[in-house]
Design a protein around this motif. Structure first.
Motif, mmCIF file in Angstrom:
data_model
loop_
_atom_site.group_PDB
_atom_site.id
_atom_site.type_symbol
_atom_site.label_atom_id
_atom_site.label_comp_id
_atom_site.label_asym_id
_atom_site.label_seq_id
_atom_site.Cartn_x
_atom_site.Cartn_y
_atom_site.Cartn_z
ATOM 1 N N ALA A 34 8.545 -2.162 5.010
ATOM 2 C CA ALA A 34 8.311 -3.606 4.947
ATOM 3 C C ALA A 34 9.195 -4.391 5.906
ATOM 4 N N ARG A 35 10.361 -3.857 6.244
ATOM 5 C CA ARG A 35 11.359 -4.634 6.977
ATOM 6 C C ARG A 35 10.827 -5.314 8.245
ATOM 7 N N GLY A 50 7.116 8.027 -4.097
ATOM 8 C CA GLY A 50 8.175 8.940 -3.685
ATOM 9 C C GLY A 50 7.867 9.635 -2.371
ATOM 10 N N ASP A 51 6.622 9.558 -1.953
ATOM 11 C CA ASP A 51 6.191 10.051 -0.649
ATOM 12 C C ASP A 51 6.268 8.885 0.331
ATOM 13 N N PRO A 52 7.115 8.953 1.356
ATOM 14 C CA PRO A 52 7.278 7.807 2.263
ATOM 15 C C PRO A 52 5.994 7.384 2.951
ATOM 16 N N ASP A 53 5.061 8.314 3.138
ATOM 17 C CA ASP A 53 3.801 7.954 3.784
ATOM 18 C C ASP A 53 2.955 7.028 2.913
ATOM 19 N N VAL A 54 3.098 7.156 1.590
ATOM 20 C CA VAL A 54 2.334 6.300 0.676
ATOM 21 C C VAL A 54 2.811 4.858 0.775
ATOM 22 N N GLY A 55 4.112 4.660 0.825
ATOM 23 C CA GLY A 55 4.651 3.310 0.961
ATOM 24 C C GLY A 55 4.288 2.677 2.285
ATOM 25 N N LYS A 56 4.348 3.451 3.347
ATOM 26 C CA LYS A 56 3.982 2.918 4.662
ATOM 27 C C LYS A 56 2.506 2.524 4.702
ATOM 28 N N ALA A 57 1.663 3.365 4.102
ATOM 29 C CA ALA A 57 0.227 3.052 4.058
ATOM 30 C C ALA A 57 -0.026 1.771 3.274
ATOM 31 N N LEU A 58 0.734 1.565 2.195
ATOM 32 C CA LEU A 58 0.602 0.346 1.404
ATOM 33 C C LEU A 58 0.923 -0.882 2.246
ATOM 34 N N VAL A 59 2.062 -0.854 2.934
ATOM 35 C CA VAL A 59 2.456 -1.994 3.759
ATOM 36 C C VAL A 59 1.441 -2.228 4.869
#
Length: 290
Positions: A166-167, A105-114
């Motif tokens: 991811a895009r 839910g934290d956008p920084d976490v998703g970006k770090a994953l990618v």
């Protein structure tokens, strides 16, 4: 009500269900997640992200993808023991796993994953948005502002954040598979906010498909019925209803994660090359209008 303010961009875990999402290792009856059939190389050379991949449907999907040849990154909230079991199972399939802990839910976490996936493997071919949470409430007035924002943040905002991250890395032939729910189609009287997010996910899936299909990126979804995962016995359903969980389906039982994972595999691989914007329904025979 807690003092958390809903005008902030990110709501941390609430105290509604402190056991959620729950440890699969703690369940008396363990879900069946191991792939049931030999692989056939349908994801050979691919790289996938599976959110909520530490247990339940996510684990079953991640391990099945590995059996089919994919390297798999697992995103999970906090259940380190469950996540390690998934990673070990992926290794047992002869593939590679990457673990990423954090709140999507934290956008920084998703970006770090990618960023971590691209840094390790240099590509991303499949994104499975499976992570979610639910909180039963008998009355709509029992849903706090914090819970409402938190449920939407986890279930649908996180999908936007991950797709945005991811895009730039998704090329022609890539696939996105989102997890919606049977509750989107038939409703659920004690899961009002959860069902609403699943409706949003279905609309997001169809709209994102229209947005990306011209670039050769397919977007589909899976709408499971009642599936035996940690989500429900660890607070996602009232405890008094767990003995009858899934018995109201035409098949008279809850499904197992390894009965749902093949739907994600089908939509992730070229077997479904002429499908986009669609939803599959592994739900025990419940008839829905899609």
């Amino acid at each position: 009500m807690s003092e958390t303010k809903t005008d902030t961009a990110f709501i941390r875990e609430t105290e509604e269900e402190p056991r959620m999402p729950g440890h699969e290792t703690a369940l008396d009856r363990k879900p069946e997640w191991k792939p049931r059939f030999p692989g056939s190389g349908r994801l050979e050379g691919k790289v996938a992200i599976v959110t909520g991949g530490d247990s339940g449907i996510g684990r079953a999907t991640a391990v099945l993808f590995a059996r089919e040849g994919a390297k798999v990154a697992i995103a999970y909230l906090k259940e380190d023991d469950d996540a390690q079991i998934t990673a070990d199972a992926i290794a047992d399939e002869g593939s590679e796993a990457l673990l990423h802990k954090g709140d999507l839910g934290d956008p920084d976490v998703g970006k770090a994953l990618v960023d971590k996936v691209i840094g390790k493997w240099g590509r991303l071919d499949v994104l499975v948005n499976n992570a979610g949470e639910q909180h039963p409430d008998e009355d709509v007035t029992d849903i706090t502002r914090e819970q409402l924002q938190r449920t939407f943040q986890t279930n649908i905002f996180s999908m936007f954040y991950l797709v945005q991250a991811a895009r730039p890395h998704l090329k022609k032939g890539a696939a996105i598979v989102n997890c919606t729910s049977v509750t989107m189609y038939k409703g659920a009287p004690i899961l009002l906010d959860y069902s609403a997010t699943k409706g949003a996910i279905t609309a997001f899936t169809r709209s994102l498909s229209e947005n990306l299909v011209g670039d050769g990126i397919r977007v589909n979804a899976v709408a499971p019925g009642p599936i035996w995962t940690p989500l429900n016995p660890c607070g996602g359903q009232p405890p008094e209803e767990m003995d009858d969980f899934g018995k109201d389906t035409p098949m008279g039982r809850p499904g197992e994660p390894n009965e749902v994972a093949p739907a994600f595999l089908f939509l992730a691989c070229e077997d479904s090359s002429y499908m986009s914007g669609q939803v599959l329904h592994p739900n025990g025979g419940i008839i829905v209008t899609s």
